[in-house]
Motif scaffolding. Structure first.
Motif, PDB file in Angstrom:
ATOM      1  N   VAL A 169      61.240  70.332  54.264  1.00 20.50           N
ATOM      2  CA  VAL A 169      61.544  69.945  52.992  1.00 20.50           C
ATOM      3  C   VAL A 169      62.524  70.455  52.433  1.00 20.50           C
ATOM      4  CG1 VAL A 169      60.301  70.490  50.701  1.00 20.50           C
ATOM      5  CG2 VAL A 169      58.991  70.536  52.922  1.00 20.50           C
ATOM      6  N   VAL A 170      63.606  69.546  51.906  1.00 23.24           N
ATOM      7  CA  VAL A 170      64.900  70.017  51.315  1.00 23.24           C
ATOM      8  C   VAL A 170      64.334  71.232  50.287  1.00 23.24           C
ATOM      9  CG1 VAL A 170      67.011  69.077  50.030  1.00 23.24           C
ATOM     10  CG2 VAL A 170      65.632  67.635  51.548  1.00 23.24           C
ATOM     11  N   LEU A 171      65.372  72.204  50.364  1.00 25.76           N
ATOM     12  CA  LEU A 171      65.214  73.413  49.556  1.00 25.76           C
ATOM     13  C   LEU A 171      64.813  72.817  47.972  1.00 25.76           C
ATOM     14  CD1 LEU A 171      64.872  76.396  49.161  1.00 25.76           C
ATOM     15  CD2 LEU A 171      67.601  76.345  48.828  1.00 25.76           C
ATOM     16  N   LYS A 172      65.846  72.221  47.453  1.00 21.77           N
ATOM     17  CA  LYS A 172      65.301  71.910  46.015  1.00 21.77           C
ATOM     18  C   LYS A 172      64.291  71.212  45.544  1.00 21.77           C
ATOM     19  CE  LYS A 172      67.511  67.068  45.390  1.00 21.77           C
ATOM     20  NZ  LYS A 172      66.178  66.439  45.845  1.00 21.77           N
ATOM     21  N   ASP A 173      63.285  70.544  46.706  1.00 27.19           N
ATOM     22  CA  ASP A 173      62.043  70.103  46.496  1.00 27.19           C
ATOM     23  C   ASP A 173      60.910  71.182  47.025  1.00 27.19           C
ATOM     24  OD1 ASP A 173      63.385  67.628  45.814  1.00 27.19           O
ATOM     25  OD2 ASP A 173      63.272  67.099  47.731  1.00 27.19           O
ATOM     26  N   PHE A 174      61.337  72.264  47.628  1.00 23.76           N
ATOM     27  CA  PHE A 174      60.523  73.229  48.052  1.00 23.76           C
ATOM     28  C   PHE A 174      60.038  74.337  47.023  1.00 23.76           C
ATOM     29  CE2 PHE A 174      59.643  77.399  49.949  1.00 23.76           C
ATOM     30  CZ  PHE A 174      58.768  77.084  50.750  1.00 23.76           C
ATOM     31  N   ILE A 175      61.005  74.532  46.160  1.00 26.59           N
ATOM     32  CA  ILE A 175      60.816  75.543  44.974  1.00 26.59           C
ATOM     33  C   ILE A 175      60.405  74.866  43.686  1.00 26.59           C
ATOM     34  CG2 ILE A 175      61.625  77.402  43.565  1.00 26.59           C
ATOM     35  CD1 ILE A 175      63.111  78.581  46.044  1.00 26.59           C
ATOM     36  N   LEU A 176      59.341  74.899  43.355  1.00 24.64           N
ATOM     37  CA  LEU A 176      58.878  74.001  42.291  1.00 24.64           C
ATOM     38  C   LEU A 176      58.953  74.362  40.806  1.00 24.64           C
ATOM     39  CD1 LEU A 176      55.656  72.436  43.869  1.00 24.64           C
ATOM     40  CD2 LEU A 176      57.975  71.417  43.866  1.00 24.64           C
ATOM     41  N   ASP A 177      58.857  75.882  40.732  1.00 27.68           N
ATOM     42  CA  ASP A 177      58.699  76.608  39.432  1.00 27.68           C
ATOM     43  C   ASP A 177      58.942  78.049  39.771  1.00 27.68           C
ATOM     44  OD1 ASP A 177      58.645  77.164  36.780  1.00 27.68           O
ATOM     45  OD2 ASP A 177      56.835  75.866  36.460  1.00 27.68           O
ATOM     46  N   ALA A 178      59.046  78.819  38.675  1.00 28.47           N
ATOM     47  CA  ALA A 178      58.895  80.405  39.096  1.00 28.47           C
ATOM     48  C   ALA A 178      57.959  80.789  39.671  1.00 28.47           C
ATOM     49  CB  ALA A 178      58.861  81.342  37.745  1.00 28.47           C
ATOM     50  N   TYR A 179      57.590  81.399  40.904  1.00 26.94           N
ATOM     51  CA  TYR A 179      56.719  81.856  41.765  1.00 26.94           C
ATOM     52  C   TYR A 179      55.923  80.666  42.371  1.00 26.94           C
ATOM     53  CZ  TYR A 179      58.051  86.213  39.571  1.00 26.94           C
ATOM     54  OH  TYR A 179      58.861  87.239  38.976  1.00 26.94           O
ATOM     55  N   THR A 180      56.404  79.496  42.330  1.00 31.89           N
ATOM     56  CA  THR A 180      55.548  78.553  42.650  1.00 31.89           C
ATOM     57  C   THR A 180      56.505  77.449  43.741  1.00 31.89           C
ATOM     58  OG1 THR A 180      54.684  78.348  40.493  1.00 31.89           O
ATOM     59  CG2 THR A 180      54.306  76.452  41.839  1.00 31.89           C
ATOM     60  N   THR A 181      55.890  77.484  44.975  1.00 34.44           N
ATOM     61  CA  THR A 181      56.422  76.364  45.853  1.00 34.44           C
ATOM     62  C   THR A 181      55.438  75.119  46.247  1.00 34.44           C
ATOM     63  OG1 THR A 181      55.637  77.428  47.874  1.00 34.44           O
ATOM     64  CG2 THR A 181      57.624  78.383  47.035  1.00 34.44           C
ATOM     65  N   GLY A 182      56.188  74.380  47.089  1.00 33.56           N
ATOM     66  CA  GLY A 182      55.153  73.155  47.552  1.00 33.56           C
ATOM     67  C   GLY A 182      54.380  73.597  48.673  1.00 33.56           C
ATOM     68  N   LEU A 183      54.344  74.636  49.171  1.00 34.12           N
ATOM     69  CA  LEU A 183      53.300  75.234  50.382  1.00 34.12           C
ATOM     70  C   LEU A 183      51.952  75.073  50.009  1.00 34.12           C
ATOM     71  CD1 LEU A 183      55.186  78.420  51.706  1.00 34.12           C
ATOM     72  CD2 LEU A 183      54.920  76.177  52.813  1.00 34.12           C
ATOM     73  N   ALA A 184      51.138  74.407  50.971  1.00 38.36           N
ATOM     74  CA  ALA A 184      49.889  74.634  50.872  1.00 38.36           C
ATOM     75  C   ALA A 184      49.377  75.874  51.116  1.00 38.36           C
ATOM     76  CB  ALA A 184      48.910  73.466  51.675  1.00 38.36           C
ATOM     77  N   HIS A 185      47.882  76.536  50.746  1.00 39.11           N
ATOM     78  CA  HIS A 185      47.622  77.781  50.973  1.00 39.11           C
ATOM     79  C   HIS A 185      47.539  77.924  52.502  1.00 39.11           C
ATOM     80  CE1 HIS A 185      43.361  77.694  52.337  1.00 39.11           C
ATOM     81  NE2 HIS A 185      43.505  76.599  51.874  1.00 39.11           N
ATOM     82  N   ASP A 186      47.410  76.680  53.321  1.00 38.99           N
ATOM     83  CA  ASP A 186      47.325  77.110  54.701  1.00 38.99           C
ATOM     84  C   ASP A 186      48.487  76.781  55.419  1.00 38.99           C
ATOM     85  OD1 ASP A 186      46.729  74.379  54.445  1.00 38.99           O
ATOM     86  OD2 ASP A 186      45.115  74.403  55.223  1.00 38.99           O
ATOM     87  N   PRO A 199      62.299  84.163  40.115  1.00 34.24           N
ATOM     88  CA  PRO A 199      63.549  83.577  39.539  1.00 34.24           C
ATOM     89  C   PRO A 199      64.656  84.401  39.760  1.00 34.24           C
ATOM     90  CG  PRO A 199      61.650  83.682  38.084  1.00 34.24           C
ATOM     91  CD  PRO A 199      61.127  84.205  39.447  1.00 34.24           C
ATOM     92  N   SER A 200      64.531  85.799  40.051  1.00 36.75           N
ATOM     93  CA  SER A 200      65.697  86.554  40.262  1.00 36.75           C
ATOM     94  C   SER A 200      65.928  86.714  41.710  1.00 36.75           C
ATOM     95  CB  SER A 200      65.401  88.172  39.644  1.00 36.75           C
ATOM     96  OG  SER A 200      65.017  87.831  38.170  1.00 36.75           O
ATOM     97  N   GLY A 201      65.336  86.361  42.579  1.00 37.45           N
ATOM     98  CA  GLY A 201      65.550  86.477  44.180  1.00 37.45           C
ATOM     99  C   GLY A 201      67.004  85.653  44.276  1.00 37.45           C
ATOM    100  N   ASP A 202      67.531  86.278  45.370  1.00 34.48           N
ATOM    101  CA  ASP A 202      68.847  85.850  45.758  1.00 34.48           C
ATOM    102  C   ASP A 202      68.917  84.855  46.486  1.00 34.48           C
ATOM    103  OD1 ASP A 202      70.737  88.004  44.320  1.00 34.48           O
ATOM    104  OD2 ASP A 202      69.483  89.270  45.531  1.00 34.48           O
ATOM    105  N   TRP A 203      68.058  84.560  47.600  1.00 34.02           N
ATOM    106  CA  TRP A 203      68.107  83.586  48.434  1.00 34.02           C
ATOM    107  C   TRP A 203      67.851  82.136  48.089  1.00 34.02           C
ATOM    108  CZ3 TRP A 203      70.956  84.316  52.646  1.00 34.02           C
ATOM    109  CH2 TRP A 203      70.909  85.223  53.377  1.00 34.02           C
ATOM    110  N   ALA A 204      67.215  81.862  47.408  1.00 33.64           N
ATOM    111  CA  ALA A 204      67.299  80.470  46.763  1.00 33.64           C
ATOM    112  C   ALA A 204      68.472  80.027  46.079  1.00 33.64           C
ATOM    113  CB  ALA A 204      65.831  80.297  45.770  1.00 33.64           C
ATOM    114  N   ASN A 205      68.960  81.126  45.227  1.00 32.06           N
ATOM    115  CA  ASN A 205      70.253  80.518  44.495  1.00 32.06           C
ATOM    116  C   ASN A 205      71.311  80.324  45.327  1.00 32.06           C
ATOM    117  OD1 ASN A 205      71.659  80.482  42.190  1.00 32.06           O
ATOM    118  ND2 ASN A 205      72.368  82.679  42.091  1.00 32.06           N
ATOM    119  N   ALA A 206      71.563  81.321  46.622  1.00 33.42           N
ATOM    120  CA  ALA A 206      72.560  81.195  47.395  1.00 33.42           C
ATOM    121  C   ALA A 206      72.473  79.823  48.251  1.00 33.42           C
ATOM    122  CB  ALA A 206      72.712  82.341  48.440  1.00 33.42           C
ATOM    123  N   LEU A 207      71.104  79.494  48.684  1.00 38.94           N
ATOM    124  CA  LEU A 207      70.972  78.399  49.435  1.00 38.94           C
ATOM    125  C   LEU A 207      71.139  77.064  48.911  1.00 38.94           C
ATOM    126  CD1 LEU A 207      68.306  80.214  51.967  1.00 38.94           C
ATOM    127  CD2 LEU A 207      70.671  79.628  52.735  1.00 38.94           C
TER     128      LEU A 207
END
Ligand code: FAD
Length: 278
Positions: A127-144, A101-109
């Motif tokens: 994936v459009v960035l707003k749909d990539f980050i789902l929550d704090a420390y959580t993205t839509g990436l699968a483990h593989d 949540p404090s990382g710079d890139w997501a906020n800038a991009l």
């Protein structure tokens, strides 16, 4: 390898988030899959009106890139992340995948037209960035799955932005940060994108602050209205960096300052954006 090793495996990029977590014993993966051995994963290219950054592109490479300077928000962001050591190792792909949540890139991009390119056993997907980050420390990436590159559309003529962070010292995460992208037609703001960092579980798009500028002539009153709307949109928690009220106050001040820099840049001025240090 991620498929073979299963959910206990974790990718290692610059290690600037993962290694501290390992040292604190907050992460304990059974295997590390080191991306540093894969060729052609670090690049900055311009293609079809967009900049493409390989996932392993280091913050420092973006800071030094003449291409990245075409979008001032990118240079502002890259140049202000932590200190030289962290910027030399940390990567844009790792930063988005970490979703701190404090990382710079997501906020800038998030103020730009940004797409994250992902690759997994079922092939590539975007994936459009707003749909990539789902929550704090959580993205839509699968483990593989992994991030291969990040694509950012070059904004149209008359559009410019600024990214500002307030920090207690260079090697720490910001207390609050903001990204502003304005599309101007003379005095009138045709479009605005405003994002707030470190004051929510993910970067917050401040819709009411954007509406306070859109279609308006930018002056002290409209800028103050946008800053106030940003203060209300911020949803910070008190921590060692300050109280919730302090962070709201900082957010409003940063938004005001970033709008002023973005306006001047949209008018053709070359201004070096500098983060603010306590
Ligand atoms: C002292 C210090 C201060 C810092 N200050 C700031 C700051 O002010 N602002 C800021 O934004 N950041 C800051 N950082 C973090 C830094 O920017 C990291 O570089 C970034 O968060 C993660 O990138 P990395 O390449 O190091 O990833 P790693 O630490 O290697 O990985 C982070 C996570 O992402 C996953 N991952 C990595 N690459 C990929 C990929 N291509 N696809 C899918 N998953 C992937 C990993 O498995 C891991 O879960 C700081 C770090 C330190 C140590």
């Amino acid at each position: 390898m991620l498929g073979q090793l299963g959910e206990g495996a974790k990718l290692l990029a610059g290690g600037q988030s993962l290694i501290p977590l390992l040292k604190l014993r907050f992460a304990n993966p059974a295997h590390l899959v080191d991306l540093n051995f894969i060729a052609d994963t670090s690049f900055i290219k311009e293609n079809d009106g967009a900049l493409r950054f390989g996932a392993m592109t280091r913050h420092a490479e973006i800071e030094r890139s003449a291409l990245a300077r075409k979008i001032p928000v990118l240079h502002d962001c890259a140049a202000g992340i932590a200190d030289v050591q962290v910027r030399n190792r940390g990567t844009i792909g790792g930063s988005l995948a970490e979703a701190d949540p404090s990382g710079d890139w997501a906020n800038a991009l998030i103020t730009l037209d940004t797409t994250v390119h992902c690759l997994g056993p079922n092939g590539a997907r975007k994936v459009v960035l707003k749909d990539f980050i789902l929550d704090a420390y959580t993205t839509g990436l699968a483990h593989d799955e992994l991030v291969t590159d990040v694509e950012v559309k070059v904004p149209p003529k008359g559009s410019a932005g600024a990214y500002l962070a307030f920090k207690r010292a260079a090697p720490v995460y910001p207390t609050a940060s903001t990204a502003v992208q304005l599309t101007m037609e003379g005095e009138i703001c045709k479009d605005a994108a405003i994002a707030l960092g470190c004051v929510g579980l993910t970067a917050i798009r401040a819709g009411e602050a954007e509406a306070a500028l859109r279609g308006k002539s930018l002056n002290d009153a409209t800028i103050a209205a946008a800053a106030e709307a940003a203060r209300s949109a911020a949803d910070p928690h008190a921590d060692m960096r300050g109280s919730a009220d302090y962070k709201r106050e900082l957010t409003a001040a940063l938004v005001k300052r970033a709008i002023q820099i973005a306006m001047r840049r949209a008018g053709g001025e070359k201004i070096e954006g500098t983060h603010l240090y306590a």
